[in-house]
Design an enzyme around this catalytic site. Structure first.
Site, PDB file in Angstrom:
ATOM      1  N   LYS A 176       0.725  -1.156  -0.036  1.00 13.99           N
ATOM      2  CA  LYS A 176       0.026   0.049  -0.076  1.00 13.99           C
ATOM      3  C   LYS A 176       0.860   1.383  -0.031  1.00 13.99           C
ATOM      4  O   LYS A 176       2.022   1.135   0.317  1.00 13.99           O
ATOM      5  CB  LYS A 176      -1.110   0.019   1.305  1.00 13.99           C
ATOM      6  CG  LYS A 176      -1.992  -1.161   1.192  1.00 13.99           C
ATOM      7  CD  LYS A 176      -2.819  -1.331   2.472  1.00 13.99           C
ATOM      8  CE  LYS A 176      -3.934  -2.460   2.485  1.00 13.99           C
ATOM      9  NZ  LYS A 176      -5.035  -2.401   3.685  1.00 13.99           N
ATOM     10  N   TYR A 183     -12.369  -2.415  -3.260  1.00  7.35           N
ATOM     11  CA  TYR A 183     -12.981  -2.412  -1.823  1.00  7.35           C
ATOM     12  C   TYR A 183     -14.569  -2.327  -1.718  1.00  7.35           C
ATOM     13  O   TYR A 183     -14.742  -1.836  -0.867  1.00  7.35           O
ATOM     14  CB  TYR A 183     -12.400  -1.334  -0.971  1.00  7.35           C
ATOM     15  CG  TYR A 183     -10.865  -1.601  -0.586  1.00  7.35           C
ATOM     16  CD1 TYR A 183     -10.577  -2.850   0.243  1.00  7.35           C
ATOM     17  CD2 TYR A 183      -9.901  -0.898  -0.942  1.00  7.35           C
ATOM     18  CE1 TYR A 183      -9.322  -3.288   0.522  1.00  7.35           C
ATOM     19  CE2 TYR A 183      -8.567  -1.218  -0.530  1.00  7.35           C
ATOM     20  CZ  TYR A 183      -8.361  -2.450   0.322  1.00  7.35           C
ATOM     21  OH  TYR A 183      -6.873  -2.410   0.810  1.00  7.35           O
ATOM     22  N   PHE A 192     -15.140   3.994   7.581  1.00 11.39           N
ATOM     23  CA  PHE A 192     -13.961   4.302   7.290  1.00 11.39           C
ATOM     24  C   PHE A 192     -13.732   4.117   5.918  1.00 11.39           C
ATOM     25  O   PHE A 192     -12.724   4.717   5.194  1.00 11.39           O
ATOM     26  CB  PHE A 192     -12.853   3.399   7.958  1.00 11.39           C
ATOM     27  CG  PHE A 192     -13.057   1.801   7.672  1.00 11.39           C
ATOM     28  CD1 PHE A 192     -12.594   1.317   6.426  1.00 11.39           C
ATOM     29  CD2 PHE A 192     -13.637   1.198   8.574  1.00 11.39           C
ATOM     30  CE1 PHE A 192     -12.644  -0.139   6.293  1.00 11.39           C
ATOM     31  CE2 PHE A 192     -13.722  -0.231   8.298  1.00 11.39           C
ATOM     32  CZ  PHE A 192     -13.472  -0.742   7.057  1.00 11.39           C
ATOM     33  N   ARG A 216      -2.035 -14.843   3.748  1.00  8.85           N
ATOM     34  CA  ARG A 216      -2.715 -13.888   4.822  1.00  8.85           C
ATOM     35  C   ARG A 216      -2.109 -14.413   6.307  1.00  8.85           C
ATOM     36  O   ARG A 216      -2.023 -13.309   7.116  1.00  8.85           O
ATOM     37  CB  ARG A 216      -4.188 -14.513   5.155  1.00  8.85           C
ATOM     38  CG  ARG A 216      -5.123 -14.217   3.566  1.00  8.85           C
ATOM     39  CD  ARG A 216      -5.757 -12.762   3.802  1.00  8.85           C
ATOM     40  NE  ARG A 216      -6.706 -12.593   4.650  1.00  8.85           N
ATOM     41  CZ  ARG A 216      -7.300 -11.703   4.688  1.00  8.85           C
ATOM     42  NH1 ARG A 216      -7.236 -10.598   3.858  1.00  8.85           N
ATOM     43  NH2 ARG A 216      -8.091 -11.128   5.745  1.00  8.85           N
ATOM     44  N   THR A 258      -5.598  -7.735  10.506  1.00  5.30           N
ATOM     45  CA  THR A 258      -5.765  -6.311  10.145  1.00  5.30           C
ATOM     46  C   THR A 258      -5.301  -5.353  10.852  1.00  5.30           C
ATOM     47  O   THR A 258      -4.665  -4.391  10.383  1.00  5.30           O
ATOM     48  CB  THR A 258      -7.367  -6.297   9.584  1.00  5.30           C
ATOM     49  OG1 THR A 258      -7.737  -7.313   8.838  1.00  5.30           O
ATOM     50  CG2 THR A 258      -7.740  -4.890   9.017  1.00  5.30           C
ATOM     51  N   ARG A 285       2.707  -7.267   8.966  1.00  3.84           N
ATOM     52  CA  ARG A 285       1.931  -6.235   9.941  1.00  3.84           C
ATOM     53  C   ARG A 285       2.441  -6.045  11.351  1.00  3.84           C
ATOM     54  O   ARG A 285       2.683  -5.043  12.021  1.00  3.84           O
ATOM     55  CB  ARG A 285       0.603  -6.335   9.854  1.00  3.84           C
ATOM     56  CG  ARG A 285       0.006  -5.839   8.504  1.00  3.84           C
ATOM     57  CD  ARG A 285      -1.606  -6.112   8.222  1.00  3.84           C
ATOM     58  NE  ARG A 285      -2.185  -5.858   7.074  1.00  3.84           N
ATOM     59  CZ  ARG A 285      -3.546  -6.347   6.653  1.00  3.84           C
ATOM     60  NH1 ARG A 285      -4.122  -7.313   7.542  1.00  3.84           N
ATOM     61  NH2 ARG A 285      -4.040  -5.930   5.446  1.00  3.84           N
ATOM     62  N   ASN A 293      -1.866   0.070   7.238  1.00  2.00           N
ATOM     63  CA  ASN A 293      -1.170  -1.468   7.594  1.00  2.00           C
ATOM     64  C   ASN A 293      -0.551  -2.092   6.515  1.00  2.00           C
ATOM     65  O   ASN A 293      -0.287  -3.421   6.222  1.00  2.00           O
ATOM     66  CB  ASN A 293      -2.321  -2.426   8.082  1.00  2.00           C
ATOM     67  CG  ASN A 293      -3.295  -2.662   6.911  1.00  2.00           C
ATOM     68  OD1 ASN A 293      -3.474  -2.063   5.803  1.00  2.00           O
ATOM     69  ND2 ASN A 293      -4.596  -3.272   7.426  1.00  2.00           N
ATOM     70  N   GLU A 340      -9.113 -10.473  -8.229  1.00  2.00           N
ATOM     71  CA  GLU A 340      -7.899  -9.237  -8.040  1.00  2.00           C
ATOM     72  C   GLU A 340      -6.734  -9.330  -9.018  1.00  2.00           C
ATOM     73  O   GLU A 340      -6.210  -8.327  -9.338  1.00  2.00           O
ATOM     74  CB  GLU A 340      -7.653  -9.157  -6.535  1.00  2.00           C
ATOM     75  CG  GLU A 340      -8.975  -8.822  -5.654  1.00  2.00           C
ATOM     76  CD  GLU A 340      -8.603  -9.056  -4.384  1.00  2.00           C
ATOM     77  OE1 GLU A 340      -7.417  -9.215  -3.904  1.00  2.00           O
ATOM     78  OE2 GLU A 340      -9.463  -9.109  -3.606  1.00  2.00           O
TER      79      GLU A 340
HETATM   80  P1  GDP Z   1      -7.797  -7.106   5.395  1.00  2.00           P
HETATM   81  O1  GDP Z   1      -8.231  -7.965   4.549  1.00  2.00           O
HETATM   82  O2  GDP Z   1      -6.872  -7.650   6.684  1.00  2.00           O
HETATM   83  O3  GDP Z   1      -6.784  -6.070   4.696  1.00  2.00           O
HETATM   84  O4  GDP Z   1      -8.916  -6.315   6.148  1.00  2.00           O
HETATM   85  P2  GDP Z   1     -10.315  -5.857   5.698  1.00  2.00           P
HETATM   86  O5  GDP Z   1     -10.686  -6.406   4.249  1.00  2.00           O
HETATM   87  O6  GDP Z   1     -11.361  -5.941   6.784  1.00  2.00           O
HETATM   88  O7  GDP Z   1     -10.162  -4.100   5.301  1.00  2.00           O
HETATM   89  C1  GDP Z   1      -9.470  -3.863   4.148  1.00  2.00           C
HETATM   90  C2  GDP Z   1      -8.749  -2.774   4.646  1.00  2.00           C
HETATM   91  O8  GDP Z   1      -9.567  -1.437   5.108  1.00  2.00           O
HETATM   92  C3  GDP Z   1      -7.635  -2.763   5.991  1.00  2.00           C
HETATM   93  O9  GDP Z   1      -6.568  -3.604   5.324  1.00  2.00           O
HETATM   94  C4  GDP Z   1      -7.582  -1.399   6.311  1.00  2.00           C
HETATM   95  O10 GDP Z   1      -6.516  -0.717   5.210  1.00  2.00           O
HETATM   96  C5  GDP Z   1      -8.880  -0.917   6.155  1.00  2.00           C
HETATM   97  N1  GDP Z   1      -9.528  -0.772   7.491  1.00  2.00           N
HETATM   98  C6  GDP Z   1     -10.244  -2.065   7.774  1.00  2.00           C
HETATM   99  N2  GDP Z   1     -10.722  -1.671   9.127  1.00  2.00           N
HETATM  100  C7  GDP Z   1     -10.375  -0.323   9.056  1.00  2.00           C
HETATM  101  C8  GDP Z   1     -10.955   0.612  10.217  1.00  2.00           C
HETATM  102  O11 GDP Z   1     -11.620   0.109  11.298  1.00  2.00           O
HETATM  103  N3  GDP Z   1     -10.350   1.872  10.010  1.00  2.00           N
HETATM  104  C9  GDP Z   1      -9.415   2.228   9.138  1.00  2.00           C
HETATM  105  N4  GDP Z   1      -8.964   3.461   9.209  1.00  2.00           N
HETATM  106  N5  GDP Z   1      -9.383   1.485   7.959  1.00  2.00           N
HETATM  107  C10 GDP Z   1      -9.657   0.244   8.115  1.00  2.00           C
HETATM  108 MG    MG Z   2      -9.876  -7.836   3.131  1.00  2.00          MG
END
Ligand code: GDP
Ligand code: MG
Length: 187
Positions: A20, A60, A68, A96, A102, A113, A123, A137
């Site tokens: 990122k 997304y 967020f 993963r 996350t 992370r 992250n 993707e």
């Molecule tokens: P991942 O699969 O571990 O990347 O997590 P998710 O699919 O749940 O969310 C996608 C991305 O959204 C995360 O990697 C973060 O960059 C962002 N994100 C998720 N939850 C939050 C949150 O509570 N606050 C903020 N600022 N960003 C979030």
């Molecule tokens: Mg995800």
């Protein structure tokens, strides 16, 4: 030709890994790539890329209702990202684990992370959450944009290419190759 490697082709998955904008700005590109490289997965796609808003929103789209979401789109489009496809048996779930939770404060030490980040909103890396999303993707399956949205049923290389669009990678951007180390990774 290595018959023992071809035997398990159906089990081979692709995952979309992305450094990122914070990871690029902090000079962590090499560190992050090396973790997947040292593990033994195969890199089949790699580019530095400025993500635009439409693509970030499509990537997304499942998070559209989250509070967020607007800041997430701003974050992902705030600077260049490094887009990668890593391939291998079980690569989606394993990547993963290498990436960690996350929320970087909850991510185990030893994960990307867990070692390199402190906040969910910064992250440093993305990894596909399922083999199906890995395909979506990486653009192994091109997406047919219709009124209804994106149709994943159209396979790469078939149909009218002018009506197709890939998510992160275009036709011709991925490499099929056999690493010299392959027989030393898989029996
Ligand atoms: P991942 O699969 O571990 O990347 O997590 P998710 O699919 O749940 O969310 C996608 C991305 O959204 C995360 O990697 C973060 O960059 C962002 N994100 C998720 N939850 C939050 C949150 O509570 N606050 C903020 N600022 N960003 C979030
Ligand atoms: Mg995800």
């Amino acid at each position: 030709f290595l018959p023992h490697l071809v035997a398990s082709l159906e089990q081979v998955e692709q995952t979309y890994i992305m450094v990122k904008p914070d990871g690029v700005q902090r000079g962590l590109v090499g560190e992050i790539i090396s973790r997947f490289e040292r593990k033994g997965f195969k890199l089949t796609g790699l580019k530095l890329f400025q993500c635009h808003k439409e693509l970030a929103e499509e990537h997304y789209k499942d998070l559209k209702t989250k509070s967020f979401y607007p800041t997430l789109i701003d974050y992902i489009t705030s600077g260049p990202v490094v887009c990668m496809v890593w391939e291998g048996v079980g690569v989606v779930a394993s990547a993963r684990k290498l990436i960690g939770s996350t929320n970087p404060l909850q991510a185990e030490p030893g994960t990307i992370r867990g070692d390199l980040a402190v906040q969910t909103g910064r992250n440093v890396v993305h990894g596909s959450d399922s083999p199906e999303n890995g395909k979506r993707e990486t653009g192994r399956f091109l997406l047919l944009k219709e009124k209804k949205g994106w149709d994943l049923s159209v396979e790469s290389g078939t149909g009218d290419l002018s009506s197709l669009a890939a998510l992160w990678f275009k036709e011709g951007e991925l490499c099929e190759w056999t690493p010299a180390q392959a027989p030393w990774l898989m029996e």
